[in-house]
Design an enzyme around this catalytic site. Structure first.
Site, mmCIF file in Angstrom:
data_model
loop_
_atom_site.group_PDB
_atom_site.id
_atom_site.type_symbol
_atom_site.label_atom_id
_atom_site.label_comp_id
_atom_site.label_asym_id
_atom_site.label_seq_id
_atom_site.Cartn_x
_atom_site.Cartn_y
_atom_site.Cartn_z
ATOM 1 N N HIS A 189 -1.979 -8.814 2.324
ATOM 2 C CA HIS A 189 -1.582 -7.527 2.929
ATOM 3 C C HIS A 189 -2.601 -7.377 4.155
ATOM 4 C CE1 HIS A 189 0.229 -3.864 3.547
ATOM 5 N NE2 HIS A 189 -0.085 -3.135 2.435
ATOM 6 N N SER B 67 0.893 -1.104 0.079
ATOM 7 C CA SER B 67 -0.032 0.209 0.073
ATOM 8 C C SER B 67 0.911 1.197 -0.050
ATOM 9 C CB SER B 67 -0.949 -0.046 0.951
ATOM 10 O OG SER B 67 -0.384 -0.344 2.363
ATOM 11 N N ARG C 60 3.602 -5.254 17.056
ATOM 12 C CA ARG C 60 2.191 -4.887 17.076
ATOM 13 C C ARG C 60 1.341 -6.115 17.753
ATOM 14 N NH1 ARG C 60 1.652 -3.197 10.801
ATOM 15 N NH2 ARG C 60 2.508 -5.168 10.720
ATOM 16 N N HIS D 16 5.796 -13.041 7.256
ATOM 17 C CA HIS D 16 5.936 -11.531 6.833
ATOM 18 C C HIS D 16 7.388 -11.361 5.819
ATOM 19 C CE1 HIS D 16 6.317 -7.082 7.298
ATOM 20 N NE2 HIS D 16 5.098 -7.232 7.788
ATOM 21 N N ASP E 138 -1.889 -9.109 12.111
ATOM 22 C CA ASP E 138 -3.437 -9.756 11.712
ATOM 23 C C ASP E 138 -3.604 -10.870 12.421
ATOM 24 O OD1 ASP E 138 -3.536 -7.387 9.964
ATOM 25 O OD2 ASP E 138 -2.294 -8.493 8.479
HETATM 26 N N1 HAX Z 1 1.390 -19.951 5.661
HETATM 27 C C1 HAX Z 1 1.876 -20.850 4.696
HETATM 28 N N2 HAX Z 1 2.907 -20.476 3.852
HETATM 29 C C2 HAX Z 1 3.466 -19.392 4.076
HETATM 30 C C3 HAX Z 1 3.244 -18.534 5.093
HETATM 31 C C4 HAX Z 1 2.211 -18.902 5.863
HETATM 32 N N3 HAX Z 1 1.914 -17.971 6.949
HETATM 33 N N4 HAX Z 1 4.180 -17.369 4.983
HETATM 34 C C5 HAX Z 1 5.174 -17.615 4.109
HETATM 35 N N5 HAX Z 1 4.581 -18.880 3.366
HETATM 36 C C6 HAX Z 1 5.052 -19.437 2.051
HETATM 37 C C7 HAX Z 1 4.932 -18.533 0.864
HETATM 38 O O1 HAX Z 1 3.414 -18.573 0.426
HETATM 39 C C8 HAX Z 1 5.916 -18.883 0.158
HETATM 40 O O2 HAX Z 1 5.653 -19.948 -0.768
HETATM 41 P P1 HAX Z 1 5.648 -20.399 -2.181
HETATM 42 O O3 HAX Z 1 7.242 -20.152 -2.355
HETATM 43 O O4 HAX Z 1 5.163 -21.653 -2.522
HETATM 44 O O5 HAX Z 1 4.860 -19.186 -2.963
HETATM 45 C C9 HAX Z 1 6.990 -19.409 0.977
HETATM 46 O O6 HAX Z 1 6.534 -19.712 2.177
HETATM 47 C C10 HAX Z 1 8.154 -18.302 1.118
HETATM 48 O O7 HAX Z 1 7.531 -17.117 1.697
HETATM 49 P P2 HAX Z 1 8.354 -16.030 2.719
HETATM 50 O O8 HAX Z 1 9.478 -15.663 1.926
HETATM 51 O O9 HAX Z 1 8.534 -16.513 3.905
HETATM 52 O O10 HAX Z 1 7.276 -14.856 2.653
HETATM 53 P P3 HAX Z 1 7.036 -13.796 1.379
HETATM 54 O O11 HAX Z 1 7.889 -12.669 1.766
HETATM 55 O O12 HAX Z 1 6.943 -14.242 0.077
HETATM 56 O O13 HAX Z 1 5.472 -13.359 2.033
HETATM 57 C C11 HAX Z 1 3.602 -13.036 3.216
HETATM 58 C C12 HAX Z 1 5.082 -12.835 3.022
HETATM 59 C C13 HAX Z 1 3.245 -12.070 4.683
HETATM 60 C C14 HAX Z 1 2.735 -12.604 2.013
HETATM 61 C C15 HAX Z 1 3.509 -14.594 3.992
HETATM 62 O O14 HAX Z 1 4.067 -14.772 5.040
HETATM 63 C C16 HAX Z 1 1.884 -14.678 3.978
HETATM 64 O O15 HAX Z 1 1.177 -15.048 2.791
HETATM 65 N N6 HAX Z 1 1.336 -14.752 5.238
HETATM 66 C C17 HAX Z 1 -0.010 -15.030 5.444
HETATM 67 C C18 HAX Z 1 -0.835 -13.785 5.028
HETATM 68 C C19 HAX Z 1 -0.475 -12.822 6.042
HETATM 69 O O16 HAX Z 1 -0.671 -12.866 7.279
HETATM 70 N N7 HAX Z 1 -0.212 -11.502 5.482
HETATM 71 C C20 HAX Z 1 -0.212 -10.163 6.130
HETATM 72 C C21 HAX Z 1 1.260 -9.950 6.274
HETATM 73 C C22 HAX Z 1 1.284 -8.393 7.169
HETATM 74 C C23 HAX Z 1 0.842 -7.334 6.407
HETATM 75 O O17 HAX Z 1 0.928 -7.025 5.416
HETATM 76 N N8 HAX Z 1 -0.466 -6.790 6.991
HETATM 77 O O18 HAX Z 1 -0.950 -5.941 6.252
#
Ligand code: HAX
Length: 425
Positions: A262, A232, A317, A308, A363
């Site tokens: 996000h 964002s 947080r 994250h 979250d």
């Molecule tokens: N559950 C399952 N798999 C997960 C995971 C989780 N909580 N966190 C990471 N992974 C997976 C990713 O999907 C990725 O898989 P692929 O290679 O198969 O695509 C792999 O582990 C490597 O990811 P990463 O390098 O650890 O994390 P990224 O930087 O790519 O992604 C995310 C960060 C936040 C998007 C990810 O941890 C996620 O999807 N978490 C769950 C959603 C979430 O809580 N989002 C909110 C984040 C905070 C925020 O922005 N709030 O607004």
């Protein structure tokens, strides 16, 4: 609005001088190299932006203008907004003046209610918030004035837009809540109330008003900013760098916030927790949680609220909300489930090698607290996040225009370029 204008005039002059000196002294110094993995991997960790409103060290989490969250949790959104904009916490007189500046801008143009009422009832609350915000673009002071201004002064109408948006967004968000969830007539803003108090007032939820006020105040502080590289923030600042005004820019940022990876993660997390509790008829056992986590992962889904892109520790947080929950609602079954998940999920995620951060983010817990105080409609939670994040995103834009940062325009390359790069051509 002389006080904040004068303060920022002084600060911006200083920040420009500082940036000028840095560029003169070391403009060609390399601070970040880019690997092919980073290009294919969402540009993680490439240092290519300036954001002074806050920073997020991976082992510490959010630090706003050099101040740790633990020292800010008792502050009001007004204090935090002043801090984000200027780098200083206001004293009593400055705060009163700044708060009055926001209070006097609360009136939302009447057509916004018509826009909301004209939308299909099943539009997502984030779509409603965003559409309402964008409908106000005609109010933009920046859009009206920038043609007659020098670049040095672009930040001034940006500040006008920022203050107007921050003052009005709680009323718009509260109206989205009441309209979308059939809660009755929209409640008018109270021009004497502070941001958090008025938001609680306009939501009109029957609950322990004092505790709910404290929760909303904390919520608005904790979600206010998270440096410049998240979806964002980057989206808002990229749009704003094209001199699209803050209504256009923030609306773009909100669209990014509405994604499940996000800001929508808070909605997805609570839904997942309630599914878990439904399946096991209440607060689940450790073994039941392990099974449900496995089932979710095996279905190819993520565990929302965990992981994250930057953090490698429990989000501070999350800790701040946990402290609030333990004090005010220790026996709430949803909150108890959240605490139990915290004991189990990281252990399970650690077993999956590719996951870089097994720890909870904000979250993972925020929804359980809102749920306790009667805000049970979890599809609304990202709207609350957006209200809070308006503080950081608009502050970033004011500072960026103050710094006269140019159009954001990184270079893309083709897959063919990559193949040739590997061959050393
Ligand atoms: N559950 C399952 N798999 C997960 C995971 C989780 N909580 N966190 C990471 N992974 C997976 C990713 O999907 C990725 O898989 P692929 O290679 O198969 O695509 C792999 O582990 C490597 O990811 P990463 O390098 O650890 O994390 P990224 O930087 O790519 O992604 C995310 C960060 C936040 C998007 C990810 O941890 C996620 O999807 N978490 C769950 C959603 C979430 O809580 N989002 C909110 C984040 C905070 C925020 O922005 N709030 O607004």
């Amino acid at each position: 609005m002389s006080n904040i204008l004068d303060k920022l005039s002084e600060k911006i002059a200083y920040w420009r001088k500082e940036a000028h000196e840095i560029l003169n002294k070391a403009g060609e110094k390399v601070i970040s190299e880019v690997t092919i993995s980073q290009v294919y991997g969402g540009m993680r960790d490439i240092r290519a932006l300036i954001c002074d409103t806050s920073r997020v060290p991976k082992e510490e989490g959010l630090i706003i203008r050099g101040r740790y969250l633990k020292d800010l949790v008792d502050k009001t959104p007004e204090e935090i907004y002043y801090l984000l904009l200027t780098g200083e916490l206001p004293d009593k007189n400055v705060l009163e003046n700044f708060s009055a500046e926001i209070r006097k801008r609360k009136e939302v143009p009447g057509y916004v209610w018509d826009v909301l009422k004209a939308m299909p009832g099943d539009s997502h609350p984030m779509t409603m918030l965003d559409t309402a915000l964008l409908s106000m673009q005609r109010e933009s002071v920046f859009a009206k004035e920038y043609m007659g201004l020098k670049k040095e002064d672009f930040w001034k109408p940006t500040l006008e837009d920022a203050l107007n948006i921050v003052a009005r967004i709680p009323a718009v968000a509260a109206a989205v809540y009441r309209h979308h969830f059939n809660k009755g007539e929209i409640i008018e803003p109270d021009h004497e109330m502070d941001i958090a108090g008025d938001y609680v007032h306009m939501l009109g939820i029957e609950t322990d008003k004092e505790e709910f006020y404290n929760l909303i105040k904390l919520y608005l502080v904790l979600h206010s900013d998270h440096e410049g590289g998240n979806v964002s923030a980057l989206t808002t600042q990229t749009i704003n760098s094209a001199l699209s005004d803050l209504y256009y820019s923030l609306s773009g940022g909100f669209n990014g916030l509405a994604g499940p990876l996000h800001g929508l993660a808070n909605q997805e997390t609570l839904k997942w927790i309630l599914d878990l509790m439904n399946k096991f008829n209440g607060t689940p056992s450790t073994e039941q949680i392990r099974a449900f986590v496995k089932e979710t992962i095996d279905a190819g889904k993520v565990i929302s609220g965990y992981g994250h892109a930057v953090l490698r520790v429990t989000d501070p947080r999350f800790d701040a909300f946990m402290k609030f929950g333990k004090k005010h609602l220790p026996d709430d079954p949803v909150f108890l489930t959240v605490t139990r998940l915290f004991e189990v999920v990281p252990e399970e995620l650690k077993k999956i090698e590719k996951i870089k951060n097994p720890w909870p983010n904000v979250d993972a817990i925020s929804g359980s607290l809102l749920y306790h105080y009667g805000m049970k409609e979890f599809s609304y939670y990202t709207v609350l996040f957006a209200v809070s994040r308006s503080l950081g995103l608009t502050a970033q834009a004011v500072v960026n225009r103050g710094m006269m940062f140019p159009l954001i325009r990184p270079k893309s390359v083709t897959s063919e370029f990559m193949k040739r790069a590997i061959e050393g051509k």
